[in-house]
Design a protein around this motif. Structure first.
Motif, PDB file in Angstrom:
ATOM      1  N   ASP A 283       9.242  12.767   4.217  1.00 32.45           N
ATOM      2  CA  ASP A 283      10.228  11.777   3.778  1.00 32.45           C
ATOM      3  C   ASP A 283      10.349  10.652   4.801  1.00 32.45           C
ATOM      4  O   ASP A 283      10.576   9.491   4.442  1.00 32.45           O
ATOM      5  N   ARG A 284      10.159  10.977   6.061  1.00 32.46           N
ATOM      6  CA  ARG A 284      10.244   9.970   7.127  1.00 32.46           C
ATOM      7  C   ARG A 284       9.153   8.915   6.964  1.00 32.46           C
ATOM      8  O   ARG A 284       9.391   7.720   7.150  1.00 32.46           O
ATOM      9  N   TRP A 286       7.635   8.095   4.118  1.00 31.40           N
ATOM     10  CA  TRP A 286       7.995   7.290   2.949  1.00 31.40           C
ATOM     11  C   TRP A 286       9.088   6.281   3.298  1.00 31.40           C
ATOM     12  O   TRP A 286       9.068   5.135   2.812  1.00 31.40           O
ATOM     13  N   GLU A 287      10.030   6.659   4.132  1.00 37.26           N
ATOM     14  CA  GLU A 287      11.099   5.733   4.540  1.00 37.26           C
ATOM     15  C   GLU A 287      10.531   4.525   5.268  1.00 37.26           C
ATOM     16  O   GLU A 287      10.916   3.382   4.995  1.00 37.26           O
ATOM     17  N   CYS A 290       8.775   2.213   2.864  1.00 34.77           N
ATOM     18  CA  CYS A 290       9.703   1.401   2.052  1.00 34.77           C
ATOM     19  C   CYS A 290      10.367   0.305   2.878  1.00 34.77           C
ATOM     20  O   CYS A 290      10.647  -0.781   2.363  1.00 34.77           O
ATOM     21  N   SER A 318      12.603   9.753  -0.682  1.00 39.02           N
ATOM     22  CA  SER A 318      12.473   8.341  -0.315  1.00 39.02           C
ATOM     23  C   SER A 318      11.298   7.652  -0.989  1.00 39.02           C
ATOM     24  O   SER A 318      11.124   6.440  -0.831  1.00 39.02           O
ATOM     25  N   CYS A 319      10.475   8.396  -1.730  1.00 41.24           N
ATOM     26  CA  CYS A 319       9.355   7.792  -2.452  1.00 41.24           C
ATOM     27  C   CYS A 319       9.909   6.977  -3.620  1.00 41.24           C
ATOM     28  O   CYS A 319      10.583   7.526  -4.496  1.00 41.24           O
TER      29      CYS A 319
END
Length: 482
Positions: A283-284, A286-287, A290, A318-319
């Protein structure tokens, strides 16, 4: 006649021969190639319009290769139409698609010389290559692709200086071909400094609803990251999931790069095959992706059945998923739909499911209720008339796509009223009759009632959408897929 005018003009019939050439060009642009040609032979004025460069900016050329690559038979067919188009109009091509079916192991002869001329003359802005079937391990037992067939295609990329869109849908991935720089389209693209401004890139991505090669030879994640990293101005990237890893996302998050607008991922999963495992992206990562690419949208296409636990390796909260498409054999289920709703209800704009044996209508209704931006919906699974009407009412005339399979829309409360073991029952007149006869007549009545109910549904949905709506017939769907 007055002042030498023609009889037609005296009768008020307009003389279309006075129309400017560009008007005729625009008219011819609406015709297919055969009709366009037939119109062109009617007079010199229309023949002039037929040869106008504007008409030939966009072109799709077809070549039939061998069905197999073992060299037993030469089945290569170069259509005369393709040859003539390249000869007469090749220098005008700007958006070009090559569709080469089968294998490229037999020399295409003079065709290659024509393509070579195109590589020197035309000013391509878009190049799409279907260069044979997607290579898999089983093809390694046969012949590799013929060098003379690949070099002209590679030279198009080598010589390109205006190219903005490069779509490699398939390319021969035989090691002996890729070792030769004249046959390696990926090396050719990186060695051409004028392709630095490339904006759109597609690598082995497929826009089909049904099926594509399940186990193709692809660029490795490291090779993909290196290749994509070379083109810092990309705004749109499409590829398959086995080509991805966190390194690729880190490359796309680099500060020196142009902001990416869209990332399309074809999920190509095979159980217990490490080369086709779902990449685990944190998730990190993906963050950060973004934060660099503000407003980026991720479009996900799932080809085959993927367990949710595997799919969640890629789909972190976060994707920024905006589109999810499940192909005909992907077997999307209610757990996956619920997961997508929970994680992406604020970003989801499009949901498509083409599996005809799926059944998650309640979860689908919940997804639409909770996803305010979802305006494109395709669902070919089983669903009731009531839920189709309910979904239509949720967006009314705001729906951009609203597609359901007619054969899978059912009418509620039409169950058989007789037990399976029952042999005799009372008929409408109170007399005992064989259940088989009662069922026969009941079925006819139910079919009539169902037809009436489905027509009511069509009318209700049409009122909500603001136009005459009909569900998709199965036979039309199959033709579209082919």
């Amino acid at each position: 006649m007055i002042n030498g005018s023609s009889p037609d003009q005296d009768q008020g019939i307009p003389d279309f021969s006075d129309l400017p050439t560009i008007v005729w060009v625009n008219i011819l642009d609406y015709l297919d190639l055969n009709n366009r040609y037939h119109v062109s032979v009617t007079c010199s004025r229309l023949n002039e319009a037929f040869n106008h460069p504007t008409l030939w900016r966009k072109m799709k050329l077809f070549v039939l290769g061998n069905n197999e690559n073992y060299g037993f038979y030469n089945q290569v067919v170069i259509p005369t139409k393709s040859i003539n188009l390249v000869k007469h109009f090749g220098k005008y091509f700007q958006h070009l698609t090559f569709v080469i079916s089968g294998h490229l192991d037999q020399d295409f002869g003079n065709w290659n010389d024509l393509v070579e001329e195109v590589s020197k003359e035309c000013r391509l802005e878009t190049l799409t290559l279907y260069a044979g079937v997607l290579t898999s391990i089983r093809h390694f037992a046969g012949n590799r692709s013929c060098s003379r067939n690949l070099k002209p295609l590679v030279n198009i990329v080598k010589n390109a200086f205006r190219l903005k869109n490069l779509n490699i849908v398939s390319w021969p991935m035989f090691p002996r071909n890729l070792e030769n720089l004249d046959e390696n389209i990926f090396e050719a693209a990186m060695l051409n400094p004028k392709l630095k401004d490339l904006e759109h890139m597609s690598l082995f991505w497929s826009n089909t609803n049904v099926w594509t090669e399940r186990q193709p030879i692809l660029l490795s994640p490291r090779e993909t990251a290196d290749f994509v990293g070379h083109f810092s101005n990309l705004k749109h990237l499409a590829l398959r999931s086995p080509m991805m890893n966190e390194q690729l996302l880190e490359v796309l998050s680099s500060k020196q790069r142009q902001t990416l607008k869209r990332l399309q991922i074809l999920v190509n999963y095979i159980p217990e095959d490490p080369d086709f495992a779902i990449p685990e992206i944190s998730d990190r990562v993906w963050e950060r992706f973004c934060l660099k690419n503000v407003g980026v949208e991720v479009e996900l296409t799932v080809m085959s059945r993927v367990p949710l636990v595997e799919l969640s390796n890629l789909l972190k909260p976060s994707c920024p998923v905006s589109v999810t498409k499940f192909m005909a054999y992907s077997r999307c289920d209610e757990n996956v739909v619920q997961y997508i709703t929970d994680k992406y209800k604020n970003t989801l704009k499009c949901f498509e499911s083409y599996g005809e044996d799926t059944a998650f209508e309640n979860e689908l209704v919940s997804m639409v209720e909770k996803s305010p931006n979802l305006l494109q919906l395709v669902y070919h699974g089983r669903i009731s008339c009531e839920n189709v009407e309910r979904l239509a009412a949720l967006r009314s005339n705001s729906w951009m796509t609203f597609d359901f399979l007619r054969e899978n829309i059912y009418v509620s409360n039409t169950e058989d009223q007789y037990d399976e073991d029952q042999v005799i029952a009372k008929g409408p007149d109170g007399k005992y009759v064989l259940v088989a006869m009662l069922r026969f007549h009941q079925r006819e009545q139910m079919e009539r009632e169902n037809d009436v109910r489905k027509q009511e549904m069509i009318d209700t949905v049409s009122k909500h959408l603001g136009y005459k709506w009909i569900p998709t017939p199965k036979k039309v769907q199959q033709v579209a897929q082919n």
